[in-house]
Design a protein around this motif. Structure first.
Motif, short mmCIF file in Angstrom:
data_model
loop_
_atom_site.label_atom_id
_atom_site.label_comp_id
_atom_site.label_asym_id
_atom_site.label_seq_id
_atom_site.Cartn_x
_atom_site.Cartn_y
_atom_site.Cartn_z
N ASN B 66 0.74 -1.29 0.17
CA ASN B 66 0.03 0.17 0.03
C ASN B 66 0.77 1.29 0.04
O ASN B 66 1.45 1.44 0.98
N SER B 96 2.66 -6.27 4.16
CA SER B 96 1.44 -5.62 4.30
C SER B 96 1.26 -5.31 5.82
O SER B 96 1.54 -6.31 6.83
N ALA B 97 0.49 -4.31 6.26
CA ALA B 97 0.13 -4.17 7.84
C ALA B 97 -1.26 -4.90 7.85
O ALA B 97 -1.59 -5.30 8.95
N SER B 98 -1.96 -5.50 6.70
CA SER B 98 -3.07 -6.04 6.86
C SER B 98 -3.15 -7.32 6.20
O SER B 98 -2.66 -7.38 5.08
N ASP B 99 -3.56 -8.57 6.78
CA ASP B 99 -3.43 -9.81 5.97
C ASP B 99 -4.78 -9.77 5.21
O ASP B 99 -5.62 -10.35 5.57
N ASN B 100 -4.58 -9.11 3.83
CA ASN B 100 -5.84 -9.30 3.11
C ASN B 100 -5.61 -10.52 2.36
O ASN B 100 -4.98 -10.86 1.35
N PRO B 101 -6.81 -11.52 2.52
CA PRO B 101 -6.75 -12.72 1.56
C PRO B 101 -6.65 -12.67 0.06
O PRO B 101 -6.12 -13.63 -0.21
N LYS B 119 3.31 -7.03 8.61
CA LYS B 119 4.29 -5.94 9.19
C LYS B 119 3.80 -6.26 10.74
O LYS B 119 2.81 -6.49 10.91
#
Lengths: 356, 144
Positions: B66, B96-101, B119
């Motif tokens: 991002n 990434s700071a969020s684990d987006n599937p 992260k």
């Protein structure tokens, strides 16, 4: 048809009064398409100018004008023989009609139904639904993006406070270290909160329903809860459970949430005992998850399903305050209901229903 | 850990993250050469210069997904135009700071992306990454 009227005149008067007062437009025509009966409602609906009697014996297509599909059906009936027809939801002079033709003795019956109001409502509903879908999508997007954008600076806070504590703590005032720990812990908590908020917003987005055997599924749940079950010396008593169609991942997290709540909200020194059961009811299954924990005071029974609602301090019972809101959303996804029966100190039983 | 990587390139628009990741990688001792880029454009410049002498290409790239204007995926798309012998040298790890599937699924489209990490980075994560890919002999990775 049966009636209690005896003479021809009585029957005729009775029928004419029905036709005359009908809210539907009613016309009858003969084999050649000429009007034999016409009622007031027709004149109103079609906004006709002349008196009712002037339309008798006129060709129906001179009275009900400008509706192509109707023209075609009537002409077919005159030239090829009578047969029933429905001309559905046609726009005509700023109104919406459904016109139906039925074969009757010596001709045809034509009914005209005004659907303008219903149609307007339907259109409004369609627009609303579209808007709602769009705003739901936007919300999901929003939850995702904001969670990411909030998560990132938080990671920096966590990383650097940990870095200082681990590698640069020499010579630092004890208070400074304590404050750093507060910062780091708060940031950890916020990060967890954001993650669960994201999970909450994603409920029901990914999968389809599948048939699962809840008895097997419960084994999976026990597996993933095994460490807290062991740690708290909890006992799970599981009754015979059904095979049902569910959103599997969500359903697992529902059951897991309720069981781990039962284990978590325990009176000091008491080993938790959780009973899980399901009852077949009319059209749905009613699941129950009963614990012997601290219970919930009456006045809090509804509050607990609200997001971020906590009843206890973090020191007493950990948590993000999202679990039960998540449960509620999952149950609603399955078109069911969730509620709790409990009294302070007397344990709680959570019930939820899943449609068959 | 011994020095096993010629250089690492960090790509993240956030300065603090680059600083933190630099410290973390330095502490693992896997390399002496850590470069940081604050944008996809800057990263592309570094890579374009480095590919003239293929041995100077950073063997490990940590890429933030991002970023404003051009994100991590954009860089991956640009890399597709690089020569195959250059691509075979690259080992990219998405951060990434969020684990987006969806993001995790997406990395399969890029053979030169070897992993996805959430992260914050840690020494432990770096070491796991290195041993995971060192043990995979025969892969198109040149991490020794």
């Amino acid at each position: 048809m049966t009636n209690t009227y005896n003479t021809h005149t009585e029957v005729k008067q009775y029928l004419m009064s029905i036709i005359g007062n009908s809210p539907f437009g009613i016309i009858t025509i003969d084999f050649s398409g000429h009007i034999t009966i016409i009622n007031e409602a027709t004149v109103d609906l079609l906004n006709l100018k002349s008196k009712l009697n002037n339309y008798l014996n006129k060709p129906v297509l001179e009275v009900v004008k400008g509706i192509k599909e109707f023209d075609e059906r009537i002409n077919e009936c005159i030239t090829e023989g009578r047969k029933p027809f429905d001309v559905v939801e046609i726009a005509h002079k700023r109104k919406f009609f459904t016109i139906k033709g039925r074969v009757v003795l010596n001709g045809m019956l034509i009914t005209i139904e005004d659907l303008t109001i219903a149609n307007k409502a339907k259109n409004k509903l369609l627009v609303r639904t579209k808007q709602l879908e769009a705003s739901n999508k936007e919300l999901e997007q929003f939850a995702y993006i904001s969670s990411h954008d909030l998560q990132e600076p938080l990671m920096t806070v966590i990383s650097f406070s940990n870095l200082i504590m681990e590698k640069h703590s020499d010579g630092l005032d004890e208070n400074v270290l304590k404050y750093l720990e507060y910062i780091s812990k708060a940031a950890d908590r916020m990060s967890l909160q954001i993650k669960s908020l994201l999970e909450y917003s994603r409920i029901g987005l990914s999968n389809n329903k599948i048939l699962v055997d809840c008895n097997l599924l419960m084994k999976e749940v026990q597996q993933s809860l095994s460490s807290i079950i062991r740690k708290n010396k909890a006992e799970l008593v599981i009754g015979k459970l059904p095979r049902i169609k569910v959103y599997k991942e969500e359903f697992i997290s529902l059951v897991q949430n309720l069981i781990s709540n039962g284990i978590k909200f325990q009176k000091n020194g008491y080993p938790p005992e959780i009973k899980i059961d399901a009852l077949e009811k009319n059209g749905h299954w009613e699941f129950s998850i009963q614990d012997n924990g601290i219970g919930i005071a009456k006045e809090h029974k509804n509050k607990i399903f609200t997001i971020f609602q906590r009843l206890h301090s973090r020191e007493d019972y950990e948590g993000t305050g999202i679990g039960l809101a998540q449960c509620k959303k999952i149950v609603e996804l399955h078109k069911g209901e969730i509620w709790v029966e409990s009294e302070s100190d007397m344990g709680s039983t959570f019930y939820f229903t899943i449609k068959k | 850990m011994e020095r096993i990587i010629n250089s690492v390139l960090l790509v993240d628009d956030d300065e603090a993250t680059n600083v933190y990741n630099t410290i973390t990688i330095e502490d693992t001792g896997i390399t002496d050469n850590i470069l940081a880029a604050r944008s996809v454009t800057e990263a592309l410049n570094i890579l374009n210069n480095a590919k003239e002498d293929i041995d100077t290409l950073p063997e490990l790239i940590l890429l933030d997904i991002n970023m404003p204007i051009m994100n991590g995926w954009y860089l991956l798309e640009e890399l597709k135009h690089f020569e195959p012998e250059v691509l075979s040298r690259l080992n990219i790890v998405m951060l990434s700071a969020s684990d987006n599937p969806n993001d995790i699924k997406k990395i399969d489209q890029y053979p030169f992306v070897i992993d996805y990490l959430s992260k914050p980075l840690s020494e432990d994560k770096i070491q796991k990454l290195i041993s995971k890919y060192r043990s995979k002999a025969g892969r198109s990775t040149n991490i020794r």
